[in-house]
Scaffold this active site. Structure first.
Site, PDB file in Angstrom:
ATOM      1  N   CYS A 224      -6.742  12.498   7.445  1.00  0.00           N
ATOM      2  CA  CYS A 224      -6.025  12.876   5.782  1.00  0.00           C
ATOM      3  C   CYS A 224      -7.278  13.082   5.232  1.00  0.00           C
ATOM      4  CB  CYS A 224      -6.043  11.281   5.179  1.00  0.00           C
ATOM      5  SG  CYS A 224      -7.477  10.533   5.716  1.00  0.00           S
TER       6      CYS A 224
ATOM      7  N   GLY B 216       3.622   0.791   5.444  1.00  0.00           N
ATOM      8  CA  GLY B 216       3.963   1.123   5.909  1.00  0.00           C
ATOM      9  C   GLY B 216       4.332   1.975   8.043  1.00  0.00           C
TER      10      GLY B 216
ATOM     11  N   GLY C 231       4.519   8.898   0.512  1.00  0.00           N
ATOM     12  CA  GLY C 231       4.868   8.866   1.113  1.00  0.00           C
ATOM     13  C   GLY C 231       6.574   8.173   2.021  1.00  0.00           C
ATOM     14  N   VAL C 232       7.328   9.155   2.852  1.00  0.00           N
ATOM     15  CA  VAL C 232       8.492   8.213   3.277  1.00  0.00           C
ATOM     16  C   VAL C 232       8.115   6.869   3.349  1.00  0.00           C
ATOM     17  CG1 VAL C 232       9.379   8.553   5.344  1.00  0.00           C
ATOM     18  CG2 VAL C 232      10.646   8.616   3.864  1.00  0.00           C
ATOM     19  N   ASP C 233       7.512   6.780   4.428  1.00  0.00           N
ATOM     20  CA  ASP C 233       7.031   5.048   5.520  1.00  0.00           C
ATOM     21  C   ASP C 233       7.059   4.228   3.894  1.00  0.00           C
ATOM     22  OD1 ASP C 233       7.601   6.312   7.417  1.00  0.00           O
ATOM     23  OD2 ASP C 233       5.675   6.334   8.367  1.00  0.00           O
ATOM     24  N   SER C 234       5.642   4.388   3.372  1.00  0.00           N
ATOM     25  CA  SER C 234       5.625   3.309   2.631  1.00  0.00           C
ATOM     26  C   SER C 234       6.390   2.891   1.142  1.00  0.00           C
ATOM     27  CB  SER C 234       4.103   3.587   1.726  1.00  0.00           C
ATOM     28  OG  SER C 234       3.720   4.452   1.127  1.00  0.00           O
TER      29      SER C 234
ATOM     30  N   GLY D   6       0.644  -1.140   0.243  1.00  0.00           N
ATOM     31  CA  GLY D   6       0.083   0.057   0.078  1.00  0.00           C
ATOM     32  C   GLY D   6       0.862   1.256  -0.548  1.00  0.00           C
TER      33      GLY D   6
ATOM     34  N   SER E  76       1.373   5.264  -0.419  1.00  0.00           N
ATOM     35  CA  SER E  76       0.927   6.470  -0.098  1.00  0.00           C
ATOM     36  C   SER E  76       1.590   7.682  -0.980  1.00  0.00           C
ATOM     37  CB  SER E  76       0.398   6.449   1.391  1.00  0.00           C
ATOM     38  OG  SER E  76       2.035   7.081   1.990  1.00  0.00           O
TER      39      SER E  76
ATOM     40  N   CYS F 230     -10.572   2.828   8.739  1.00  0.00           N
ATOM     41  CA  CYS F 230     -10.331   2.819   7.661  1.00  0.00           C
ATOM     42  C   CYS F 230      -8.951   1.319   7.523  1.00  0.00           C
ATOM     43  CB  CYS F 230      -8.851   3.704   7.417  1.00  0.00           C
ATOM     44  SG  CYS F 230      -7.966   3.739   6.143  1.00  0.00           S
TER      45      CYS F 230
END
Length: 367
Positions: free
Chosen positions: A197, A125, A14-17, A10, A12, A101
């Site tokens: 979000c 993430g 962003g840095v984590d995913s 998944g 998004s 979610c």
């Protein structure tokens, strides 16, 4: 090598995913990125930057050599998360859309979509770990305990967790950013998204009043004295300090004759009153007994009366010691060792045995 195992990540934007996808690719998995579009671009008041985030996710995919596809889950998100969120607010509750979610979209609709794509596993993430506990898959505390997201994930079942991977569980946020920079990911220094979000950077009450009718009413003190008017109960949360709309009232007993700030202590939906107090640890804000309903436990057997556990009543709260004092099919009641501040109806009570998350439910009563 894991080249025969397909993992849908998944992503998004962003840095984590992004780092999640990179690490799995480096480990030899057959990785595909799936960007979830959960929100309509034109919805009233929304600032959800879907288009920008999808472009960022695709840039990362191109750099690390994986396909990133977009999938529309707008209707499912609207029905299962946003509408439930609004219904709760109307009842005077404070629901957490991230919990809904995860349970309804990421580890349900998204998981089913990934299976249809031929995935063996899905990955996100989140800062969480998965462990085996009493023959069940459970959430374990990640290395970066300050980012522990088990509170948001507590409603997942052992079956859902058996199909999930959290590659960031053994990393700190600082290490994740360092990996992103070392691999020249374009999102390495991108700010973390905060708050809800679909609201974005605007004020909560400005967004909510575009979807729910805000009915003004009296602001009262603990003795029922009217101090002013509130904008509508849907605009406030317990423990809130800013945005109440009243200046501090002089406390003549204090040495400096200072203005003490107000805090929201109670919302009375029936009488449409907002109770405020002038002490951050006022008795009206403190509770030791907390009841939760609609309980979900990852183990087949719930905790027993007398069990000593740890618990959170909000995200990023340090886990607090408590004792189970009542259990039934419908609810659980715990007593905390020390009073908890601003326990809020509709938020979740999440229970832990040591580092393992046992599950939780929606707070329905406190005193």
């Amino acid at each position: 090598m894991n080249k025969n195992k397909k993992v849908v990540v998944g992503m998004s934007g962003g840095v984590d995913s992004s780092v999640t996808a990179l690490l799995l690719k480096q480990q030899g998995y057959d990785v595909v990125g799936l960007f979830m579009r959960n929100w309509e671009y034109g919805i009233k008041g929304s600032q959800c930057p879907n288009r920008i985030e999808f472009e960022d996710a695709k840039k990362v995919g191109a750099l690390i050599g994986i396909e990133v596809i977009g999938k529309d889950f707008v209707q499912e998100y609207r029905n299962r998360v946003f509408d439930v969120f609004l219904e709760g607010l109307e009842k005077g509750l404070t629901p957490n859309p991230d919990i809904l979610c995860n349970r309804e979209i990421k580890f349900n609709v998204f998981l089913n979509e990934a299976k249809n794509m031929g995935a063996d596993m899905i990955a996100t993430g989140h800062y969480a770990k998965i462990a085996k506990y009493n023959d069940h898959f459970v959430l374990d505390t990640p290395k970066d305990s300050s980012k522990d997201q088990s509170y948001f994930l507590h409603a997942l079942s052992s079956e859902q967790l058996s199909h999930a991977m959290f590659p960031l569980g053994d990393l700190t946020k600082k290490e994740v950013r360092e990996i992103a920079r070392a691999n020249n990911l374009p999102v390495s220094d991108k700010k973390d998204s905060t708050g809800i979000c679909f609201i974005g950077n605007q004020k909560f009450d400005e967004f909510i009043t575009q979807h729910l009718k805000a009915i003004p009413g009296d602001i009262i003190d603990e003795n029922g004295k009217v101090l002013g008017q509130h904008k509508g109960l849907v605009c406030y949360t317990l423990g809130q300090r800013k945005g109440i709309g009243l200046g501090g009232i002089k406390n003549n007993e204090s040495e400096n004759n200072t203005h003490k700030p107000w805090f929201v202590a109670a919302k009375d939906v029936v009488n449409n009153t907002l109770t405020i107090v002038q002490d951050t640890n006022h008795p009206l804000l403190m509770s030791r007994i907390v009841e939760a309903k609609q309980m979900h436990f990852v183990l087949e057997t719930p905790p027993k009366v007398g069990d000593k556990l740890m618990a959170q009543v909000r995200y990023r709260q340090k886990k607090q010691a408590c004792t189970v004092i009542e259990v039934s099919d419908e609810k659980i009641v715990v007593e905390f060792d020390f009073p908890q501040r601003a326990v809020t109806l509709g938020q979740s009570l999440v229970l832990y045995s040591g580092d393992y998350c046992l599950g939780g439910g929606f707070i329905s009563y406190y005193k």
